[in-house]
Design a protein around this motif. Structure first.
Motif, mmCIF file in Angstrom:
data_model
loop_
_atom_site.group_PDB
_atom_site.id
_atom_site.type_symbol
_atom_site.label_atom_id
_atom_site.label_comp_id
_atom_site.label_asym_id
_atom_site.label_seq_id
_atom_site.Cartn_x
_atom_site.Cartn_y
_atom_site.Cartn_z
ATOM 1 N N PRO A 74 90.246 -21.363 19.012
ATOM 2 C CA PRO A 74 89.732 -20.633 20.170
ATOM 3 C C PRO A 74 88.228 -20.847 20.285
ATOM 4 O O PRO A 74 87.570 -21.254 19.321
ATOM 5 C CB PRO A 74 90.078 -19.182 19.855
ATOM 6 C CG PRO A 74 90.165 -19.122 18.373
ATOM 7 C CD PRO A 74 90.675 -20.462 17.932
ATOM 8 N N ILE A 105 86.457 -19.595 14.831
ATOM 9 C CA ILE A 105 86.221 -19.703 16.269
ATOM 10 C C ILE A 105 85.095 -20.693 16.532
ATOM 11 O O ILE A 105 84.049 -20.658 15.874
ATOM 12 C CB ILE A 105 85.854 -18.326 16.865
ATOM 13 C CG1 ILE A 105 87.022 -17.349 16.703
ATOM 14 C CG2 ILE A 105 85.468 -18.447 18.340
ATOM 15 C CD1 ILE A 105 86.702 -15.939 17.169
ATOM 16 N N ASP A 193 91.301 -19.229 24.491
ATOM 17 C CA ASP A 193 92.172 -19.384 23.318
ATOM 18 C C ASP A 193 92.486 -20.848 23.035
ATOM 19 O O ASP A 193 92.042 -21.751 23.763
ATOM 20 C CB ASP A 193 93.446 -18.541 23.461
ATOM 21 C CG ASP A 193 94.391 -19.031 24.556
ATOM 22 O OD1 ASP A 193 94.280 -20.190 24.995
ATOM 23 O OD2 ASP A 193 95.269 -18.235 24.979
ATOM 24 N N GLU A 195 94.954 -22.585 23.502
ATOM 25 C CA GLU A 195 95.738 -23.286 24.518
ATOM 26 C C GLU A 195 94.966 -23.472 25.821
ATOM 27 O O GLU A 195 95.519 -23.931 26.823
ATOM 28 C CB GLU A 195 97.036 -22.508 24.784
ATOM 29 C CG GLU A 195 97.950 -22.451 23.560
ATOM 30 C CD GLU A 195 99.239 -21.684 23.837
ATOM 31 O OE1 GLU A 195 99.354 -21.088 24.942
ATOM 32 O OE2 GLU A 195 100.106 -21.675 22.955
ATOM 33 N N ARG A 199 90.626 -15.588 27.987
ATOM 34 C CA ARG A 199 91.075 -14.279 27.512
ATOM 35 C C ARG A 199 90.049 -13.167 27.700
ATOM 36 O O ARG A 199 90.390 -11.988 27.590
ATOM 37 C CB ARG A 199 91.447 -14.378 26.030
ATOM 38 C CG ARG A 199 92.609 -15.302 25.737
ATOM 39 C CD ARG A 199 93.863 -14.845 26.464
ATOM 40 N NE ARG A 199 95.010 -15.712 26.219
ATOM 41 C CZ ARG A 199 96.164 -15.614 26.869
ATOM 42 N NH1 ARG A 199 96.311 -14.689 27.826
ATOM 43 N NH2 ARG A 199 97.151 -16.433 26.595
ATOM 44 N N ARG A 219 89.529 -9.947 21.763
ATOM 45 C CA ARG A 219 90.489 -10.387 22.777
ATOM 46 C C ARG A 219 91.211 -11.675 22.362
ATOM 47 O O ARG A 219 92.327 -11.929 22.780
ATOM 48 C CB ARG A 219 89.780 -10.617 24.105
ATOM 49 C CG ARG A 219 89.237 -9.347 24.743
ATOM 50 C CD ARG A 219 90.323 -8.443 25.279
ATOM 51 N NE ARG A 219 89.750 -7.334 26.008
ATOM 52 C CZ ARG A 219 89.530 -7.339 27.322
ATOM 53 N NH1 ARG A 219 89.835 -8.413 28.046
ATOM 54 N NH2 ARG A 219 89.001 -6.286 27.906
ATOM 55 N N LEU A 220 90.532 -12.460 21.550
ATOM 56 C CA LEU A 220 91.180 -13.675 21.043
ATOM 57 C C LEU A 220 92.166 -13.360 19.926
ATOM 58 O O LEU A 220 92.960 -14.224 19.538
ATOM 59 C CB LEU A 220 90.121 -14.660 20.531
ATOM 60 C CG LEU A 220 89.254 -15.338 21.608
ATOM 61 C CD1 LEU A 220 88.106 -16.090 20.947
ATOM 62 C CD2 LEU A 220 90.089 -16.271 22.475
ATOM 63 N N ARG A 222 91.500 -12.940 16.799
ATOM 64 C CA ARG A 222 91.230 -13.777 15.622
ATOM 65 C C ARG A 222 90.220 -13.159 14.682
ATOM 66 O O ARG A 222 89.759 -13.817 13.760
ATOM 67 C CB ARG A 222 90.716 -15.142 16.085
ATOM 68 C CG ARG A 222 91.695 -15.949 16.922
ATOM 69 C CD ARG A 222 92.948 -16.294 16.128
ATOM 70 N NE ARG A 222 92.645 -17.217 15.065
ATOM 71 C CZ ARG A 222 92.720 -18.543 15.177
ATOM 72 N NH1 ARG A 222 93.083 -19.099 16.319
ATOM 73 N NH2 ARG A 222 92.417 -19.320 14.160
#
Length: 226
Positions: A74, A105, A193, A195, A199, A219-220, A222
């Motif tokens: 992400p 991240i 994220d 993908e 987010r 929000r991720l 992670r």
């Protein structure tokens, strides 16, 4: 009758013969600095901007900011105001701290000041840390993410001006010299994220907006994960 001996001081011309003449005009460096500061207040060329990506939408992708990333990590992305802006400095310091605490991240900062000014500014505030720096002086990435030229109210609202003072007084972050970039360019921040889906984030509502990157990490989903 007593005579008083009078001592004679050396002639003034002897004292100042080797002294440089006083400078009556400002130095070239000062003139250049003033020109750069003034130019940062000029409205930049208006670009055609895309809509700001919404939460749940696919993030824009470009050759210098490819999303989703090949490593599947992400990403936190910060579009900065001009180098020298105290809000940009506070934002960058916050992102750098987030990057240090969350190696899972990828953190990216985008500057629209030129490469030389960006490098000099980064050095003055402690370096890039674990942040990838993208220099975008033509503001193409800004436009792709919906970040265009802001308004007079956005930059000079009473709240923004008060925040400048508060940031300096409380944290020692004041304006630094602005060598390139525009005070009118809007900033923003996003969390994307693995993908390539947005987010969290958006465009700054006012110039003094400091993104809450901790919320972006949350929000991720992670935070604390390796």
């Amino acid at each position: 009758m007593l005579r008083h001996r009078t001592s004679h001081a050396p002639h003034n011309s002897a004292l100042f013969a080797n002294s440089p003449p006083p400078r009556l005009l400002p130095s070239p460096t000062l003139i250049m600095t003033l020109r750069q500061e003034l130019s940062s207040w000029a409205f930049p060329t208006s670009l055609s901007t895309s809509p700001v990506p919404t939460i749940g939408a696919k993030a824009p992708s470009a050759s210098n900011l490819s999303l989703p990333p090949t490593d599947g990590k992400p990403t936190l992305i910060s579009f900065l105001r001009h180098c020298g802006c105290p809000f940009a400095e506070k934002t960058f310091i916050s992102l750098r701290s987030t990057a240090s605490s969350n190696p899972n991240i990828s953190c990216i900062a985008i500057s629209h000041s030129d490469r030389s000014s960006t490098s000099k500014w980064l050095e003055s505030i402690g370096g890039p840390g674990n942040i990838r720096i993208i220099v975008d002086p033509e503001r193409k990435l800004y436009a792709q993410w919906g970040l265009g030229v802001s308004s007079l109210w956005h930059v000079l609202s009473p709240w923004s001006l008060w925040s400048v003072y508060q940031l300096g007084k409380e944290e020692g972050i004041w304006n630094r010299p602005t060598e390139s970039g525009s005070r009118w360019q809007m900033s923003g921040a996003f969390a994307v994220d693995g993908e390539g889906v947005v987010r969290w984030g958006g465009a700054a509502e006012l110039a003094d907006w400091i993104p809450d990157f901790r919320e972006g990490v949350r929000r991720l989903g992670r935070e604390g994960k390796e």
